[in-house]
Each structure stands twice: as C-alpha cells, then as structure tokens.
Design a protein around this motif. Structure first.
Motif, PDB file in Angstrom:
ATOM      1  N   HIS A  21       4.464   5.711  -1.419  1.00  0.00           N
ATOM      2  CA  HIS A  21       4.015   5.548  -0.852  1.00  0.00           C
ATOM      3  C   HIS A  21       2.620   5.120  -0.870  1.00  0.00           C
ATOM      4  O   HIS A  21       1.877   4.583   0.574  1.00  0.00           O
ATOM      5  CB  HIS A  21       3.677   6.604   0.616  1.00  0.00           C
ATOM      6  CG  HIS A  21       2.806   8.073   0.310  1.00  0.00           C
ATOM      7  ND1 HIS A  21       3.269   9.304  -0.491  1.00  0.00           N
ATOM      8  CD2 HIS A  21       1.703   8.120   0.543  1.00  0.00           C
ATOM      9  CE1 HIS A  21       2.973  10.131  -0.538  1.00  0.00           C
ATOM     10  NE2 HIS A  21       1.573   9.215   0.000  1.00  0.00           N
ATOM     11  N   GLU A  39      -2.783   2.465   0.746  1.00  0.00           N
ATOM     12  CA  GLU A  39      -1.342   2.924   1.366  1.00  0.00           C
ATOM     13  C   GLU A  39      -0.653   2.361   1.956  1.00  0.00           C
ATOM     14  O   GLU A  39      -1.352   1.180   2.645  1.00  0.00           O
ATOM     15  CB  GLU A  39      -2.407   3.887   2.510  1.00  0.00           C
ATOM     16  CG  GLU A  39      -2.046   4.841   2.863  1.00  0.00           C
ATOM     17  CD  GLU A  39      -0.863   6.195   2.257  1.00  0.00           C
ATOM     18  OE1 GLU A  39       0.463   5.698   2.569  1.00  0.00           O
ATOM     19  OE2 GLU A  39      -1.905   6.361   1.699  1.00  0.00           O
ATOM     20  N   ARG A  41       1.207   3.837   4.024  1.00  0.00           N
ATOM     21  CA  ARG A  41       2.242   4.187   5.934  1.00  0.00           C
ATOM     22  C   ARG A  41       0.748   4.223   6.704  1.00  0.00           C
ATOM     23  O   ARG A  41      -0.315   4.439   6.665  1.00  0.00           O
ATOM     24  CB  ARG A  41       1.828   6.010   5.109  1.00  0.00           C
ATOM     25  CG  ARG A  41       2.672   6.350   4.626  1.00  0.00           C
ATOM     26  CD  ARG A  41       2.933   8.184   3.709  1.00  0.00           C
ATOM     27  NE  ARG A  41       1.071   8.554   3.774  1.00  0.00           N
ATOM     28  CZ  ARG A  41       0.970   9.481   2.899  1.00  0.00           C
ATOM     29  NH1 ARG A  41       1.832  10.210   3.449  1.00  0.00           N
ATOM     30  NH2 ARG A  41      -0.749   9.710   2.414  1.00  0.00           N
ATOM     31  N   GLN A  43       0.103   4.981  10.016  1.00  0.00           N
ATOM     32  CA  GLN A  43      -0.100   6.179  10.420  1.00  0.00           C
ATOM     33  C   GLN A  43      -1.673   6.454   9.169  1.00  0.00           C
ATOM     34  O   GLN A  43      -2.327   7.896   9.756  1.00  0.00           O
ATOM     35  CB  GLN A  43       0.718   7.178  11.345  1.00  0.00           C
ATOM     36  CG  GLN A  43       1.513   7.834   9.975  1.00  0.00           C
ATOM     37  CD  GLN A  43       2.703   7.596   9.504  1.00  0.00           C
ATOM     38  OE1 GLN A  43       2.562   6.506   8.734  1.00  0.00           O
ATOM     39  NE2 GLN A  43       3.352   8.466   9.208  1.00  0.00           N
ATOM     40  N   ILE A 100       0.768  13.292   8.585  1.00  0.00           N
ATOM     41  CA  ILE A 100       0.560  13.129   7.380  1.00  0.00           C
ATOM     42  C   ILE A 100       0.077  15.088   7.386  1.00  0.00           C
ATOM     43  O   ILE A 100      -1.576  15.055   7.572  1.00  0.00           O
ATOM     44  CB  ILE A 100      -0.465  12.309   6.808  1.00  0.00           C
ATOM     45  CG1 ILE A 100       0.850  11.039   7.893  1.00  0.00           C
ATOM     46  CG2 ILE A 100      -0.644  12.398   5.680  1.00  0.00           C
ATOM     47  CD1 ILE A 100       0.277   9.687   7.147  1.00  0.00           C
TER      48      ILE A 100
END
Length: 328
Positions: A21, A39, A41, A43, A100
C-alpha cells in the motif's frame, strides 16, 4: 574526490518497509537523509508520519517527505567494524477513530569504509560526535529522561538575552525532553501558572496560563499561542506578557508531560484558542474536537497512572525569575 567519496557509501533500505500500500524511497547522504513515503491509501493522513521524533518537512495528500540531518530525529548510530549504521523508525500515528492502525517501519543508512582509514574518515558524516546544546535555564531528570525549559529569543533559535519583557510583548518559552533509551515521545504542557514566588504556597497569588490538561486558557484573552512544532520532543509557547505581578519577579510553574505520540486524548493534548475559529489542537487540527472540553472539564474516561512509563511521565518545572515592564 567526490566521485571517490560516493564509492565509499552504501545505502540500505529494508525490503520489509516496502509494502503493497506504499512505497518508500531513501537517499542517504554524508550528513543528511531524505525519505519520501508515497501512500496509496486515500484515507491515510500523511501529516501523521514521523521519522523518529521529526515531523514531515513537507507533505501532500499522498506523500510525506523528510529531509533531515542524521544527527537529529533520534537517529541511532552503531559502529560495526568498518561500517557505520544510522537507524531510525518511520511511524504512522493513527488517530483514535481511524480505520488505519499505527505502524512502524525500520529505516537504515549504512556508510561503508574502503580499505583505508582515510576513506573511512571521508565516508562518515560530519559532526561524528555532535555537540549537544540546550538553551535552558533549568534541567530536570526523570529516570533516563531529561526535561528542559527556558526563555528563548524571538524566533526560538537561541536563548533569550534578557529576562525583562515589556507589557504586551510575546515571551518565547521552549520546553523539551531528551530521550535516551525511550521510544520517541511527545512533549506536552499539562499545566502552567504564573506566581511571584519560586515555590507554590497556599496563599500564593496565581495567574492561570495553561489549565484543564493542556488548554492554553490565556489565549482566549490574549495573543498567547502554541507555535508549530519542529520536533515532537519540543513545544514552543509564545506567551503574551501579562500584568500579573507588574514590577515584581515572576515565576512560571509548569507540569511537563512526556507522552506516547499515538495516545492523544482530551486529557493529553495541546490546545489554544483562535479568535473567530475556536479551540485548535496543536498536533492535528483535524481532531480539534479533543479541545471541546476546554470550556468545561477535561477528564479521563479511564483511571490510569499518569506516571506510568507506558503512557507518560510527568515532571514539574519552574521557569524564572522574569520581569514584566511597562512600555517605555
């Protein structure tokens, strides 16, 4: 000479830090390290990444960039034969309501000598034994932690040259904690009050500056504020010089808290009031709702020892004396 130098440097990045990820790129120079974390992701909040105790030099919605000196950010140095290793942790500080989880990735820079002592001298970063300088008036110990608090100059680049401040001016105050074997900690000011005595007595006149577990209440009626952090182990306070004890010596009594960076709560925080905007959380304005209790009472939902090494260590400190003078 420079071509010869770079032949002596070996850069390592652990494969375990390259996850599906995200992508981490590391550039190890003689005295600086540049780390770029990309990153995937959506969120994830890239402002919540920390390299040791250093905040990102810059960040965007998908990228956190660190450009730092190897003598900063709590890099650990290890010499093994002809190799010099600098290691650190890249951590993600997850917020309480995030999906996360917190994470940690090892960062390694290795400097390898050639076959001669001369080459080893060239390969190692400068400031082999860095000088440690703490612009402070007072130092306090708690286990293997050292707490410092002092008056600074206007841009916090060095100690103040005077302990007298005109009424209405800003008094720069820096508190810090030196972490030896500890994991990176976040320094907070839990409480600060001004008095005219170096020791607190039942009859002491006091002026509240920070109360309610980290609320800078003085900021509601003045220009006082927390300044943006440079590292998690320091906190900078610009305190507007007050009328309290005018012409007398003033002492500022504070409770300093060294706290787990992932453990921000309504009782472990740094909040200040911004006119027309309300209370703001210093370390992550997205979660300024932790400051809502500043208007009432900030209490913990669970009872736990504030001196627990796992959760945080509290140290009392006194700054002063300083004098508030009338404008000339």
């Amino acid at each position: 000479m420079m071509v010869f130098f770079w032949q002596c440097v070996l850069f390592l990045s652990l494969a375990s830090a390259l996850l599906v990820h995200a992508d981490m790129k590391l550039d190890c120079r003689p005295d600086t390290v540049t780390l770029v974390w990309t990153e995937n992701r959506s969120q994830a909040d890239t402002s919540l990444f920390r390299l040791g105790n250093c905040f990102p030099t810059s960040f965007s919605p998908r990228r956190a960039v660190f450009s730092v000196d190897v003598n900063n950010c709590n890099f650990k140095r290890l010499v093994t034969g002809s190799h010099l290793l600098y290691t650190n942790d890249l951590t993600y500080i997850s917020s309480p309501d995030s999906n996360i989880l917190p994470s940690t990735h090892l960062v390694v820079c290795e400097y390898e000598s050639c076959c001669t002592v001369i080459c080893f001298i060239l390969c190692r970063p400068k400031d082999w034994y860095p000088m440690m300088y703490y612009p402070v008036f007072n130092t306090y110990g708690e286990g293997d932690l050292e707490f410092h608090i002092g008056l600074m100059n206007a841009d916090f680049s060095g100690p103040a040259t005077s302990t007298s401040f005109p009424l209405g001016s800003l008094i720069p105050i820096m508190a810090s904690v030196v972490q030896k074997s500890h994991q990176p900690l976040l320094l907070l000011l839990e409480e600060c009050i001004a008095t005219s005595t170096p020791e607190l007595h039942p009859k002491s006149s006091i002026y509240p500056i920070i109360t309610n577990k980290g609320c800078l209440v003085d900021s509601k009626i003045s220009r006082s504020k927390f300044e943006p952090r440079q590292t998690s182990s320091e906190i900078h306070l610009s305190l507007q010089a007050l009328r309290f004890a005018h012409g007398e010596e003033v002492f500022i009594h504070c409770s300093l808290v060294a706290w787990d960076p992932v453990g921000l709560t309504n009782t472990r925080k740094a909040c200040y009031y911004v006119k027309d905007h309300g209370w703001k959380l210093l370390d992550n304005s997205t979660y300024s709702n932790l400051c809502d209790c500043c208007e009432s009472s900030c209490t913990s939902r669970r009872v736990r020892s504030i001196r627990s090494e796992k959760h945080g260590i509290v140290q009392k400190a006194v700054l002063g004396p300083l004098t508030i003078t009338m404008n000339s």
